[in-house]
Design an enzyme around this catalytic site. Sequence first.
Site, PDB file in Angstrom:
ATOM      1  N   LYS A 144       0.735  -1.180  -0.138  1.00  0.00           N
ATOM      2  CA  LYS A 144       0.094   0.039  -0.019  1.00  0.00           C
ATOM      3  C   LYS A 144       0.868   1.186  -0.037  1.00  0.00           C
ATOM      4  O   LYS A 144       2.101   1.082   0.041  1.00  0.00           O
ATOM      5  CB  LYS A 144      -1.017   0.029   1.140  1.00  0.00           C
TER       6      LYS A 144
HETATM    7  C1  LIG Z   1      -5.554  -3.983   0.722  1.00  0.00           C
HETATM    8  C2  LIG Z   1      -7.128  -4.097   1.072  1.00  0.00           C
HETATM    9  C3  LIG Z   1      -7.860  -4.251   1.865  1.00  0.00           C
HETATM   10  C4  LIG Z   1      -7.149  -5.137   3.234  1.00  0.00           C
HETATM   11  O1  LIG Z   1      -6.062  -4.697   3.937  1.00  0.00           O
HETATM   12  P1  LIG Z   1      -5.195  -5.819   4.573  1.00  0.00           P
HETATM   13  O2  LIG Z   1      -4.378  -4.743   5.357  1.00  0.00           O
HETATM   14  O3  LIG Z   1      -4.335  -6.371   3.497  1.00  0.00           O
HETATM   15  O4  LIG Z   1      -6.068  -6.687   5.363  1.00  0.00           O
HETATM   16  C5  LIG Z   1      -8.995  -4.217   2.076  1.00  0.00           C
HETATM   17  N1  LIG Z   1      -9.835  -3.316   1.054  1.00  0.00           N
HETATM   18  C6  LIG Z   1      -8.948  -3.030  -0.113  1.00  0.00           C
HETATM   19  C7  LIG Z   1      -9.863  -2.353  -1.145  1.00  0.00           C
HETATM   20  C8  LIG Z   1      -7.682  -3.515  -0.070  1.00  0.00           C
HETATM   21  O5  LIG Z   1      -7.152  -3.126  -1.095  1.00  0.00           O
END
Ligand SMILES: *Cc1c(COP(=O)(O)O)cnc(C)c1O
Length: 380
Positions: free
Chosen positions: A183
């Site tokens: 991210k």
């Molecule tokens: C990455 C993501 C999540 C979840 O995040 P994690 O930290 O991997 O649990 C939720 N929603 C979206 C749209 C994502 O891209």
Amino acid sequence: MSSFQVSKPVLAGKELEYVTQAIESGWISSNGEFIRRFEAIVSEYLGIDGGMAVCNGTAALHLACMGMNLEPCQEVIVPALTYVASANAVTYCGATPVFADVDSRTWNISARTIEDAWTDKTVGVMAVHLYGLPAPMPEIVDLCRDRGAWVIEDCAESFGAAIDGRLTGTFGHAASFSFYGNKIISTGEGGMVFVRDAEARSHVLKLRGQGMADRRYWHDVVGYNYRMTNVAAAIGLGQMEQAAMHLAERQRIATVYREALREAESQQLVSLPATPRGFDNCHWLFSLVLECAPDSSDDAYAFRQELMDRLECNHGIETRPFFVAMHKLPMYAGLQPHPLPKAEKLSSRGLNLPTYTGLAEEDIHAIAGALLTELNKLIG
Ligand SMILES: *Cc1c(COP(=O)(O)O)cnc(C)c1O
């Protein structure tokens, strides 16, 4: 291994220094100064109080749903095109996700597609800002206000994105962020949840920490261990201090990709991310849709796979397909009362390109060039 990964974390600030401090302090679990500092810096960045750091973005979404008192027999509208965690968070509460189709240009839900999915059991909407472009929050918030429903924003992919200068995460009743390694801001694994209502917020805080009330080992609800570690928060603080740089890098990268792919777009080989007026896309992953793929979804899927394989084998370029539409996944198949053609179409044709801090301009041109070469050979 590919020469160009789709994504990689860039820890170029004080991350190592802070992690070392956390370890030397002995506070490596979920107490410690970096948790507080990380919560404060993210809250301050967004301009909303009370961010609660958690162990991942999925836990943040689950807590947001529980903060809305989501219960079995209730329904929540979720985009058909999203990461599975958006739908799973609803399911964890025993409630049912109902999938709304997305707009073929923005790839996001809109007030119109939400209305089409609305039933008398709908209590809320999970708005996802896919790949960094904000969903149209003003019209979504208006619709939900009129119908007495709540809105959670899944901002996992939209850190720093805004509509008319207002950041995503500040529109809904609750918002969640992810700090997974790929991210925009990363803590390894991590997330943060924001809840606007003060009472709901303290409920969520309690659920994050095993449901413990003021007295030690006195638990009056079934809680969870969804805490973030001080070590992860130390990484996050180092990342947040460079948030402006990471965001500027993504703008730069998107501008170069657009330039390199403009002609292919005008020939309708591909379509690039939409640019609605007033919307600031943070370009989590620069993405495009293969408009020249065959008509049937199965053929388009195979076409895209062949393109991805050739990019990897011939050029060392890693790409990712768009998410599989939620109603195609076994546990959610059969839930859907109406067809979701746009989500399906995008799902079989969309592609994410390498997008990370430091990706050089000439490399972006090389990636775009390789994409066009292989695409032209495939349709040739
Ligand atoms: C990455 C993501 C999540 C979840 O995040 P994690 O930290 O991997 O649990 C939720 N929603 C979206 C749209 C994502 O891209």
